[in-house]
Design a protein around this motif. Structure first.
Motif, mmCIF file in Angstrom:
data_model
loop_
_atom_site.group_PDB
_atom_site.id
_atom_site.type_symbol
_atom_site.label_atom_id
_atom_site.label_comp_id
_atom_site.label_asym_id
_atom_site.label_seq_id
_atom_site.Cartn_x
_atom_site.Cartn_y
_atom_site.Cartn_z
ATOM 1 N N ARG A 133 -4.825 7.035 0.467
ATOM 2 C CA ARG A 133 -5.985 6.176 0.203
ATOM 3 C C ARG A 133 -7.282 6.963 0.322
ATOM 4 O O ARG A 133 -8.219 6.777 -0.477
ATOM 5 C CB ARG A 133 -5.966 4.990 1.169
ATOM 6 C CG ARG A 133 -6.943 3.894 0.824
ATOM 7 C CD ARG A 133 -6.565 2.609 1.541
ATOM 8 N NE ARG A 133 -6.756 2.682 2.972
ATOM 9 C CZ ARG A 133 -7.904 2.370 3.598
ATOM 10 N NH1 ARG A 133 -8.968 2.000 2.880
ATOM 11 N NH2 ARG A 133 -7.991 2.422 4.913
ATOM 12 N N TYR A 162 -7.426 7.980 7.726
ATOM 13 C CA TYR A 162 -8.361 7.638 6.655
ATOM 14 C C TYR A 162 -9.801 7.773 7.145
ATOM 15 O O TYR A 162 -10.643 8.410 6.503
ATOM 16 C CB TYR A 162 -8.107 6.212 6.156
ATOM 17 C CG TYR A 162 -9.118 5.757 5.125
ATOM 18 C CD1 TYR A 162 -8.901 5.986 3.763
ATOM 19 C CD2 TYR A 162 -10.303 5.124 5.507
ATOM 20 C CE1 TYR A 162 -9.843 5.585 2.816
ATOM 21 C CE2 TYR A 162 -11.242 4.721 4.572
ATOM 22 C CZ TYR A 162 -11.009 4.959 3.228
ATOM 23 O OH TYR A 162 -11.952 4.579 2.297
ATOM 24 N N VAL A 204 0.841 -1.198 0.000
ATOM 25 C CA VAL A 204 0.000 0.000 0.000
ATOM 26 C C VAL A 204 0.879 1.253 0.000
ATOM 27 O O VAL A 204 0.603 2.227 -0.703
ATOM 28 C CB VAL A 204 -0.948 -0.007 1.208
ATOM 29 C CG1 VAL A 204 -1.723 1.303 1.301
ATOM 30 C CG2 VAL A 204 -1.904 -1.191 1.131
#
Length: 512
Positions: free
Chosen positions: A450, A397, A43
């Motif tokens: 993200r 996030y 990631v």
């Protein structure tokens, strides 16, 4: 910003549950019983930031400037606090700090060397108005004018916080933030700054962490002026919200180039269990600690943070205040450090007629206060930084995506984010190895990337902080900087994390 007290004495303050309703993002926000692992390398390797993304750093006047009584500056509540024996770890003060009042050209040159494009700084109110009212001190204005010009010459965007906790002591002597008159005094101060600096500064935020200003100063009593009265906290919060809006209008009236946003403390808070009661408590926590001032600005009203009817009479709410509060932000600025676990305590009877005094409770069965009826704890499933905060990358996030959904995808700027580790220089090799800080940023920024990929309109990230500095009541015992400060001689040494962050800023990717 005092990270250790955030962890242990309630300097952090926020929640990530849903506003106005029970927790409804269970598929997105994990409950406190679930533990995600660290961010996979795959990631991190794939993380990318959009072209034009602004990489920056954040600082604060009292923590960096020193020169506490030079060029006409008045006394602040932090000057008074640090000069009081027993208040600060090690008995130190911010009288000199990083001496940035004199060394700012050097520090801005270092920021440029690190490829920074945005520099969040704050202005000391008593440096502009020594007693908080009246004609401006031109020596103070001239200093900040030179500071801004130096940033612009380096190709760095000046980003101004009007108030980062250093209230003129003379205004505290008039009652401090519970005194509603301070809203108008602050608006006058904001107008002075915009008039003299608004031709060059376009990014303005009235307050750094307004909830902490009110709660830590007037309820918990752990920050100056060290009062312990929940009614005073509520009054201070209302004055700060009024001042936020009045300052917004003053800035816009004085500068056609100005945009006004925020620098709010936020961290996602997860319900301890999936019970309806814990979800509702998390929602109240979110409303009070996270979006109380944001909701006031955006909608002209306070969110549903209380059990029962809001205590408007105690707050000093007057007819027509809704119109004053309403001052929609041009963008939303928020801090991220860690998370909280929240549970319902609405049926507890532990306040003894008052309130329990801190945000983070040692006895989680007791409510923090009789108005919100909740308990918050500092989780430790993840590793802890040396400042005592849990490392929880997923939180940024969850937080950013929630704020995006709740406020119709506003532009967002991360106004502070970072970690405290006490890595020291390797004198033999002339460097400061701090691999833990690099890993903290790699994982946190991967989660931010993200969120951007999923639609959040985040346009800037400001690392806390450029230099190791004065960390409030912890003195010089915590280090958050990308640059090591030797407080004996003011020597600056770029840490390995600083060089890494410079590469990220140049490439918009994390594998550098």
């Amino acid at each position: 910003m005092n990270r250790r007290q955030f962890a242990t004495r309630s300097l952090a303050a926020v929640a990530g549950a849903v506003l106005h309703q029970p927790f409804s993002h269970a598929t997105t926000l994990l409950s406190g019983e679930q533990v995600p692992g660290s961010v996979p390398d795959s990631v991190i390797q794939k993380a990318r930031f959009p072209e034009g993304f602004l990489w920056g750093v954040a600082t604060a006047s009292y923590q960096n400037e020193g020169a506490w009584n030079e060029d006409g500056k008045g006394e602040s509540i932090w000057d008074r606090f640090t000069h009081t024996p027993g208040k600060v770890r090690g008995g130190v003060t911010g009288d000199v700090a990083c001496d940035q009042y004199h060394l700012y050209p050097q520090d801005i040159a270092l920021a440029k060397r690190l490829n920074q494009k945005s520099y969040r700084f704050s202005i000391s109110w008593p440096r502009i108005q020594p007693t908080g009212t009246g004609a401006p001190n031109m020596k103070g204005l001239d200093h900040y004018s030179r500071f801004v010009d130096t940033l612009l010459a380096a190709g760095i965007r000046p980003w101004c916080t009007l108030y980062h906790w250093d209230l003129p002591q003379a205004l505290e002597d008039r009652g401090g933030w519970p005194n509603r008159d301070l809203a108008n005094y602050f608006a006058d101060y904001a107008g002075i700054l915009a008039k003299h600096l608004g031709d060059r500064i376009t990014m303005w935020a009235p307050f750094n962490m307004p909830w902490a200003i009110a709660f830590m100063g007037y309820a918990a009593g752990s920050s100056p002026p060290c009062r312990s009265s929940f009614p005073d906290f509520l009054k201070a919060a209302h004055t700060l919200a009024l001042a936020q809006a009045e300052a917004h209008r003053s800035i816009k009236a004085a500068s056609s180039k100005a945009t006004v946003g925020s620098a709010y403390e936020m961290a996602p808070a997860y319900p301890k269990t999936n019970s309806e009661a814990d979800r509702a408590a998390a929602a109240r926590y979110h409303a009070m600690n996270n979006v109380f001032f944001l909701e006031a600005a955006m909608k002209g009203k306070y969110p549903n943070a209380f059990i029962g009817e809001p205590p408007y009479e105690i707050m000093g709410f007057k007819p027509g205040d809704e119109k004053i509060l309403y001052a929609p932000l041009d963008w939303v600025g928020l801090h991220y450090y860690t998370r909280r676990i929240v549970s319902d305590a609405s049926h507890a009877h532990c306040f003894g007629g008052g309130f329990s005094g801190t945000e983070i409770e040692s006895d989680s069965a007791c409510a923090r206060d009789p108005y919100t009826g909740l308990s918050a704890v500092m989780p430790t499933e993840g590793p802890l930084t040396e400042a005592g905060l849990e490392v929880w990358p997923r939180g940024i996030y969850d937080l950013v995506t929630q704020i995006s959904k709740e406020y119709n995808h506003p532009f967002i700027e991360i106004t502070e984010s970072g970690c405290g580790y006490l890595d020291s220089p390797d004198e033999e090799h002339g460097r400061v190895p701090d691999s833990r800080r690099i890993q903290w940023y790699r994982e946190t920024l991967a989660e931010l990337a993200r969120a951007i990929a999923d639609g959040a309109r985040v346009r800037a990230f400001h690392a806390w902080t450029l230099l190791d500095n004065f960390q409030w009541a912890e003195g010089y015992t915590e280090r958050y900087g990308l640059i090591y400060t030797d407080f004996r001689n003011q020597k600056r040494t770029i840490k390995d994390s600083g060089y890494w962050y410079a590469k990220v800023a140049a490439s918009n990717k994390l594998e550098v």
